[in-house]
Design a protein around this motif. Structure first.
Motif, PDB file in Angstrom:
ATOM      1  N   ILE A 293       0.827  -1.201   0.000  1.00  0.00           N
ATOM      2  CA  ILE A 293       0.000   0.000   0.000  1.00  0.00           C
ATOM      3  C   ILE A 293       0.866   1.256   0.000  1.00  0.00           C
ATOM      4  CG2 ILE A 293      -0.272   0.476   2.462  1.00  0.00           C
ATOM      5  CD1 ILE A 293      -3.205   0.203   0.013  1.00  0.00           C
ATOM      6  N   ASP A 294       2.118   1.120   0.425  1.00  0.00           N
ATOM      7  CA  ASP A 294       3.039   2.255   0.464  1.00  0.00           C
ATOM      8  C   ASP A 294       3.734   2.491  -0.878  1.00  0.00           C
ATOM      9  OD1 ASP A 294       2.533   2.759   3.179  1.00  0.00           O
ATOM     10  OD2 ASP A 294       4.023   1.271   3.797  1.00  0.00           O
ATOM     11  N   TYR A 295       3.348   1.694  -1.892  1.00  0.00           N
ATOM     12  CA  TYR A 295       3.961   1.808  -3.222  1.00  0.00           C
ATOM     13  C   TYR A 295       2.860   2.131  -4.238  1.00  0.00           C
ATOM     14  CZ  TYR A 295       7.937  -0.390  -0.934  1.00  0.00           C
ATOM     15  OH  TYR A 295       8.984  -0.674  -0.102  1.00  0.00           O
ATOM     16  N   PRO A 296       2.394   3.393  -4.286  1.00  0.00           N
ATOM     17  CA  PRO A 296       1.158   3.713  -5.011  1.00  0.00           C
ATOM     18  C   PRO A 296       1.318   4.108  -6.476  1.00  0.00           C
ATOM     19  CG  PRO A 296       1.846   5.616  -3.767  1.00  0.00           C
ATOM     20  CD  PRO A 296       2.861   4.543  -3.488  1.00  0.00           C
ATOM     21  N   PHE A 297       2.550   4.134  -6.997  1.00  0.00           N
ATOM     22  CA  PHE A 297       2.734   4.615  -8.364  1.00  0.00           C
ATOM     23  C   PHE A 297       3.095   3.496  -9.337  1.00  0.00           C
ATOM     24  CE2 PHE A 297       3.880   8.147  -5.575  1.00  0.00           C
ATOM     25  CZ  PHE A 297       3.059   9.152  -6.063  1.00  0.00           C
ATOM     26  N   SER A 298       2.681   3.660 -10.587  1.00  0.00           N
ATOM     27  CA  SER A 298       3.146   2.816 -11.693  1.00  0.00           C
ATOM     28  C   SER A 298       3.830   3.731 -12.699  1.00  0.00           C
ATOM     29  CB  SER A 298       1.981   2.083 -12.362  1.00  0.00           C
ATOM     30  OG  SER A 298       1.470   1.074 -11.522  1.00  0.00           O
ATOM     31  N   LEU A 299       5.040   3.368 -13.099  1.00  0.00           N
ATOM     32  CA  LEU A 299       5.845   4.195 -13.988  1.00  0.00           C
ATOM     33  C   LEU A 299       6.297   3.389 -15.192  1.00  0.00           C
ATOM     34  CD1 LEU A 299       8.172   5.700 -11.225  1.00  0.00           C
ATOM     35  CD2 LEU A 299       6.027   6.664 -12.063  1.00  0.00           C
ATOM     36  N   LEU A 300       6.255   3.988 -16.371  1.00  0.00           N
ATOM     37  CA  LEU A 300       6.710   3.333 -17.588  1.00  0.00           C
ATOM     38  C   LEU A 300       7.685   4.232 -18.333  1.00  0.00           C
ATOM     39  CD1 LEU A 300       3.426   2.572 -17.284  1.00  0.00           C
ATOM     40  CD2 LEU A 300       3.916   1.326 -19.385  1.00  0.00           C
ATOM     41  N   GLU A 301       8.703   3.621 -18.903  1.00  0.00           N
ATOM     42  CA  GLU A 301       9.601   4.324 -19.810  1.00  0.00           C
ATOM     43  C   GLU A 301       9.707   3.496 -21.082  1.00  0.00           C
ATOM     44  OE1 GLU A 301      13.773   4.360 -19.093  1.00  0.00           O
ATOM     45  OE2 GLU A 301      14.019   6.342 -19.987  1.00  0.00           O
ATOM     46  N   ILE A 302       9.387   4.110 -22.213  1.00  0.00           N
ATOM     47  CA  ILE A 302       9.386   3.417 -23.499  1.00  0.00           C
ATOM     48  C   ILE A 302      10.273   4.178 -24.473  1.00  0.00           C
ATOM     49  CG2 ILE A 302       7.958   2.698 -25.466  1.00  0.00           C
ATOM     50  CD1 ILE A 302       5.600   2.512 -23.487  1.00  0.00           C
TER      51      ILE A 302
END
Length: 208
Positions: free
Chosen positions: A153-162
């Motif tokens: 729950i303390d990891y709320p982000f999703s990040l992508l690099e393309i």
């Protein structure tokens, strides 16, 4: 878990996280990839979150690009107010598209088939006439996770690099669960990925 530490002086730290390049590299608006933009990718999850190696075809649709001001505001929020404020600011951003795994099989506790709304998408020039695309959004939190409050729950982000070439093909990576902390003493952003490694995005292709 894997941790990245980035210098947060100026406006480059969150920019590196979200798009991989600095403000100086940004081209004029006409240089952007045309919208709406649809990409497909072969996602390979070899992290410690899933039980064993899993693969799936991912569908990425971008309907708008974030502005320079929106980008800088997010950077300022992250460095001055911390992760919770950054999450709220990101959630208030307009829809920028959607990412989904339409062919997901079996139980779907993370809503993969329907997908997730994207709140940030930024494109910059890449090598050899290609493009680099940074995407960020809040991570889907299911009922079980919201109720039981596990460490994730303390990891709320999703990040992508393309990164795609001028032929419209490329590769990328996706950090499914990430937390963002700011070390005021060291003046550094610390990005911690809950997984042992990001999801690999192979065979990325811009669909015509």
């Amino acid at each position: 878990m894997k941790t990245w530490i980035m210098c947060a002086t100026g406006t480059t730290a969150l920019a590196v996280m979200l798009s991989g390049v600095t403000t100086a590299a940004r081209q004029a608006e006409p240089g952007q990839l045309p919208l709406p933009l649809r990409m497909t990718a072969f996602a390979v999850n070899m992290s410690n979150v899933a039980s064993g190696k899993t693969t799936a075809v991912m569908d990425i649709r971008i309907t708008r690009w974030s502005t320079q001001k929106q980008r800088e505001d997010l950077i300022t929020t992250a460095t001055e107010k911390g992760q919770d404020a950054l999450l709220r600011a990101l959630q208030k951003m307009p829809d920028h598209g959607r990412i989904s795994i339409p062919g997901w099989q079996g139980a779907d506790p993370h809503n993969a088939r329907l997908g997730w709304v994207l709140h940030y998408a930024y494109e910059t020039p890449g090598e050899d006439g290609g493009y680099r695309i940074g995407i960020a959004t809040d991570r889907y939190i299911g009922m079980w996770e919201a109720r039981n409050q596990p460490r994730t729950i303390d990891y709320p982000f999703s990040l992508l690099e393309i990164r795609v070439g001028k032929d419209g093909k490329g590769v990328g990576k996706m950090a499914v669960a990430t937390r963002i902390d700011y070390d005021k003493k060291k003046k550094q952003l610390v990005l911690e990925n809950y997984s042992s490694e990001p999801v690999r995005l192979n065979e990325v292709k811009i669909e015509k």
